[in-house]
Design a protein around this motif. Structure first.
Motif, PDB file in Angstrom:
ATOM      1  N   GLU A  93      51.694  76.322  53.663  1.00  0.00           N
ATOM      2  CA  GLU A  93      50.539  75.600  53.132  1.00  0.00           C
ATOM      3  C   GLU A  93      49.243  76.304  53.534  1.00  0.00           C
ATOM      4  O   GLU A  93      49.122  76.783  54.657  1.00  0.00           O
ATOM      5  CB  GLU A  93      50.494  74.169  53.689  1.00  0.00           C
ATOM      6  CG  GLU A  93      51.420  73.208  52.972  1.00  0.00           C
ATOM      7  CD  GLU A  93      51.297  71.807  53.542  1.00  0.00           C
ATOM      8  OE1 GLU A  93      51.297  70.861  52.758  1.00  0.00           O
ATOM      9  OE2 GLU A  93      51.214  71.670  54.769  1.00  0.00           O
ATOM     10  N   ASN A  94      48.284  76.283  52.612  1.00  0.00           N
ATOM     11  CA  ASN A  94      46.971  76.863  52.917  1.00  0.00           C
ATOM     12  C   ASN A  94      45.901  75.785  52.902  1.00  0.00           C
ATOM     13  O   ASN A  94      46.048  74.753  52.243  1.00  0.00           O
ATOM     14  CB  ASN A  94      46.611  77.930  51.880  1.00  0.00           C
ATOM     15  CG  ASN A  94      47.373  79.215  52.133  1.00  0.00           C
ATOM     16  OD1 ASN A  94      47.751  79.498  53.273  1.00  0.00           O
ATOM     17  ND2 ASN A  94      47.651  79.953  51.085  1.00  0.00           N
ATOM     18  N   TYR A 153      51.418  67.953  60.753  1.00  0.00           N
ATOM     19  CA  TYR A 153      50.957  69.339  60.919  1.00  0.00           C
ATOM     20  C   TYR A 153      51.163  70.084  59.603  1.00  0.00           C
ATOM     21  O   TYR A 153      52.090  69.754  58.854  1.00  0.00           O
ATOM     22  CB  TYR A 153      51.754  70.046  62.015  1.00  0.00           C
ATOM     23  CG  TYR A 153      51.458  69.519  63.397  1.00  0.00           C
ATOM     24  CD1 TYR A 153      50.418  70.041  64.142  1.00  0.00           C
ATOM     25  CD2 TYR A 153      52.229  68.499  63.946  1.00  0.00           C
ATOM     26  CE1 TYR A 153      50.141  69.560  65.411  1.00  0.00           C
ATOM     27  CE2 TYR A 153      51.958  68.010  65.216  1.00  0.00           C
ATOM     28  CZ  TYR A 153      50.919  68.543  65.943  1.00  0.00           C
ATOM     29  OH  TYR A 153      50.645  68.058  67.182  1.00  0.00           O
ATOM     30  N   PRO A 154      50.316  71.073  59.302  1.00  0.00           N
ATOM     31  CA  PRO A 154      50.564  71.845  58.076  1.00  0.00           C
ATOM     32  C   PRO A 154      51.831  72.684  58.215  1.00  0.00           C
ATOM     33  O   PRO A 154      52.147  73.155  59.315  1.00  0.00           O
ATOM     34  CB  PRO A 154      49.322  72.754  57.973  1.00  0.00           C
ATOM     35  CG  PRO A 154      48.681  72.727  59.306  1.00  0.00           C
ATOM     36  CD  PRO A 154      49.130  71.513  60.029  1.00  0.00           C
ATOM     37  N   THR A 155      52.540  72.839  57.126  1.00  0.00           N
ATOM     38  CA  THR A 155      53.738  73.696  57.159  1.00  0.00           C
ATOM     39  C   THR A 155      53.302  75.152  57.000  1.00  0.00           C
ATOM     40  O   THR A 155      52.162  75.427  56.617  1.00  0.00           O
ATOM     41  CB  THR A 155      54.713  73.316  56.037  1.00  0.00           C
ATOM     42  OG1 THR A 155      54.007  73.340  54.804  1.00  0.00           O
ATOM     43  CG2 THR A 155      55.281  71.921  56.249  1.00  0.00           C
ATOM     44  N   MET A 189      44.686  75.362  62.294  1.00  0.00           N
ATOM     45  CA  MET A 189      44.968  75.743  60.902  1.00  0.00           C
ATOM     46  C   MET A 189      45.953  76.905  60.892  1.00  0.00           C
ATOM     47  O   MET A 189      46.325  77.431  61.952  1.00  0.00           O
ATOM     48  CB  MET A 189      43.671  76.122  60.179  1.00  0.00           C
ATOM     49  CG  MET A 189      42.870  77.220  60.828  1.00  0.00           C
ATOM     50  SD  MET A 189      41.305  77.550  59.995  1.00  0.00           S
ATOM     51  CE  MET A 189      40.297  76.172  60.487  1.00  0.00           C
ATOM     52  N   ASP A 244      44.379  81.075  57.098  1.00  0.00           N
ATOM     53  CA  ASP A 244      43.129  80.327  56.908  1.00  0.00           C
ATOM     54  C   ASP A 244      42.091  80.725  57.960  1.00  0.00           C
ATOM     55  O   ASP A 244      40.902  80.864  57.659  1.00  0.00           O
ATOM     56  CB  ASP A 244      43.390  78.816  56.997  1.00  0.00           C
ATOM     57  CG  ASP A 244      44.158  78.325  55.786  1.00  0.00           C
ATOM     58  OD1 ASP A 244      44.013  78.940  54.721  1.00  0.00           O
ATOM     59  OD2 ASP A 244      44.905  77.343  55.924  1.00  0.00           O
ATOM     60  N   VAL A 295      44.829  67.122  57.297  1.00  0.00           N
ATOM     61  CA  VAL A 295      46.128  66.471  57.073  1.00  0.00           C
ATOM     62  C   VAL A 295      46.608  65.714  58.307  1.00  0.00           C
ATOM     63  O   VAL A 295      47.584  64.983  58.254  1.00  0.00           O
ATOM     64  CB  VAL A 295      47.216  67.480  56.625  1.00  0.00           C
ATOM     65  CG1 VAL A 295      46.911  68.011  55.240  1.00  0.00           C
ATOM     66  CG2 VAL A 295      47.356  68.612  57.643  1.00  0.00           C
ATOM     67  N   SER A 315      50.860  78.788  63.648  1.00  0.00           N
ATOM     68  CA  SER A 315      51.771  77.969  62.836  1.00  0.00           C
ATOM     69  C   SER A 315      52.616  77.115  63.772  1.00  0.00           C
ATOM     70  O   SER A 315      53.580  77.582  64.352  1.00  0.00           O
ATOM     71  CB  SER A 315      52.653  78.859  61.975  1.00  0.00           C
ATOM     72  OG  SER A 315      53.203  79.868  62.766  1.00  0.00           O
ATOM     73  N   LYS A 346      44.923  73.633  55.027  1.00  0.00           N
ATOM     74  CA  LYS A 346      45.245  72.337  55.640  1.00  0.00           C
ATOM     75  C   LYS A 346      44.958  72.459  57.142  1.00  0.00           C
ATOM     76  O   LYS A 346      45.330  73.469  57.768  1.00  0.00           O
ATOM     77  CB  LYS A 346      46.728  71.997  55.447  1.00  0.00           C
ATOM     78  CG  LYS A 346      47.186  72.018  53.988  1.00  0.00           C
ATOM     79  CD  LYS A 346      46.898  70.704  53.307  1.00  0.00           C
ATOM     80  CE  LYS A 346      47.627  70.577  51.988  1.00  0.00           C
ATOM     81  NZ  LYS A 346      46.859  71.081  50.849  1.00  0.00           N
ATOM     82  N   ALA A 388      56.210  72.166  61.995  1.00  0.00           N
ATOM     83  CA  ALA A 388      55.773  70.910  61.393  1.00  0.00           C
ATOM     84  C   ALA A 388      56.749  69.776  61.619  1.00  0.00           C
ATOM     85  O   ALA A 388      56.410  68.614  61.444  1.00  0.00           O
ATOM     86  CB  ALA A 388      55.574  71.124  59.900  1.00  0.00           C
TER      87      ALA A 388
END
Lengths: 393, 65
Positions: free
Chosen positions: A139-140, A134-136, A193, A197, A176, A117, A142, A120
């Protein structure tokens, strides 16, 4: 004193003039020697450039990376191991990560999957994205993709794509963000990711991860804490930042064997050629020596003459070879050696080599090329200079 | 000079990247720091090291202790 220097200059002048007169004969040696130095220097400059780039980029690797081994192979770590490490005094942070490869059967490429992670909202990290974000953490499905992955998956403008889990069911992902091409040396094959994920993609258990990234408060204590971690987690593999940096200092260097062995073999072949060529001096050469001796030249003068001729040839070839090598690295990003480094990789990302040159590399190349050449021409020069004038004129 | 170096160093620190994406053909050339220790016949019995880039890349230095 002055006359001695003048005498040397005269011999040098004669030698250069003689080389120019026999330029056809010397051209082959000069060109082959330049090519050998070019190859050696390109290899050395590329090694030094990659080593220096790695040194800069990998300065901030985690203090300690921990993995679990079983029968010499890496296996997942349990998240419960974090509790054991929490007891070790001196560890300031432990991060979980899933790291693995996704093999794309359609084209044979390997992508590196990182389940983590990334913050973001970090503007510094966002500057590495050519587009998107970047995915937060919440979020899934992404992902952020590397430049070579986009090209290899042929995504173009599509943002949604699927990957296969081990049971061949599909996981749908949305792109994303895209890493910049300039970051290819780090991110070309990357699929970034979320942790969940990545776990889903590799069908891992809920409490499984592949690595622990550990920060240590006091850098002096890193090796001590690494030992404590190794004791706390039996069968674990503990890698410190220092080990990684040490690895990259030596990687691609002359000690790395194969490439250098081939190049040094070509140098050895050239030295033998130079020796052989210098040994087979012609009737005209013998007559020239005979005339010079009749004019009052001594054996040592003839040897000096031959030495200056060899030195001039070697110095010019060295200058040309080094210059071409530098141009090869600076303007062509070491294009001749790229296939060797890329090997059989399916992903062939564009890489920009940051040129790096240091005095010791030049000295090393000089010692490996010019000195053997000069040494190889000494005996032929001596044999040529002991000719009796009355036997050849 | 490496373009945007602080951001790249930040990415290395955040994601724990340990290796350069030069040779992606085998795990021990893509991630020499993190893959299994290099061993003869590591993929299957009789499988000697056969990737060209493997000849250039040294295994990770052992821990000093």
């Amino acid at each position: 004193m002055h006359s001695a220097i003048q005498q040397q200059l005269n011999i040098l002048d004669y030698g250069l003039h003689s080389l120019w007169q026999k330029k056809g004969k010397n051209l082959a040696v000069f060109l082959i020697f330049s090519a050998v130095i070019f190859l050696l220097a390109s290899f050395q400059f590329m090694s030094a450039s990659l080593g220096k780039t790695a040194e800069h980029l990998l300065k901030t690797v985690p203090d300690i990376t921990v993995q679990q081994l079983l029968a010499g192979r890496q296996v997942p770590l349990s998240t419960e191991s974090v509790e054991k490490l929490d007891l070790i005094f001196g560890i300031s942070d432990i991060r979980l990560r899933i790291w693995g490869y996704y093999f794309d059967e359609s084209n044979g490429a390997n992508y590196t999957v990182i389940g983590s992670s990334a913050p973001a909202t970090d503007p510094l990290l966002e500057s590495l994205l050519v587009s998107g974000r970047y995915p937060t953490e919440d979020e899934n499905h992404k992902v952020v993709l590397g430049d070579a992955v986009i090209q290899n998956l042929d995504l173009q403008n599509r943002t949604h794509f699927s990957l296969f889990r081990p049971d061949l069911s599909q996981i749908s992902l949305q792109r994303v963000g895209v890493f910049q091409e300039s970051a290819n040396l780090l991110t070309a094959d990357l699929m970034l990711m979320g942790l969940e994920d990545a776990r889903d993609l590799f069908a891992m258990q809920e409490n499984e991860i592949t690595d622990l990234l550990i920060s240590v408060g006091n850098p002096v204590e890193i090796s001590t804490i690494a030992e404590k971690i190794a004791n706390a987690l039996p069968g674990s593999r503990v890698i410190t930042a220092q080990q990684i940096q040490k690895t990259y200092k030596a990687v691609f260097s002359f000690r790395s064997g194969f490439g250098a062995a081939c190049l040094l073999a070509s140098l050895a072949a050239f030295v033998i050629l130079a020796f052989d060529k210098a040994l087979g001096f012609s009737r005209e050469d013998q007559q020239e020596v005979g005339i010079l001796k009749m004019l009052g030249w001594q054996t040592r003068d003839i040897m000096r003459l031959r030495f200056y001729e060899s030195l001039a040839t070697a110095a010019c070839a060295f200058g040309l070879g080094i210059s071409l090598a530098w141009i090869h690295i600076l303007f062509f990003d070491g294009i001749l050696f790229r296939p060797i480094f890329l090997g059989w990789s399916v992903l062939r990302p564009t890489l920009t080599i940051i040129p790096y040159i240091q005095g010791r590399d030049i000295l090393l190349l000089f010692a490996f090329s010019v000195l053997p050449y000069l040494a190889a021409t000494i005996i032929p020069a001596w044999r040529a200079s002991i000719v009796r004038p009355d036997s050849v004129v | 000079m490496i373009q945007n170096l602080p951001a790249k160093q930040q990415l290395v620190a955040t994601l724990g990247l340990t290796d350069l994406a030069l040779s992606t053909e085998a795990r021990y050339t893509r991630h020499p720091s993190l893959s299994d220790p290099l061993a003869a016949y590591m993929d299957h019995p009789g499988a000697i090291e056969h990737f060209p880039s493997g000849s250039f890349i040294l295994p990770i230095a052992q821990m000093d202790n």
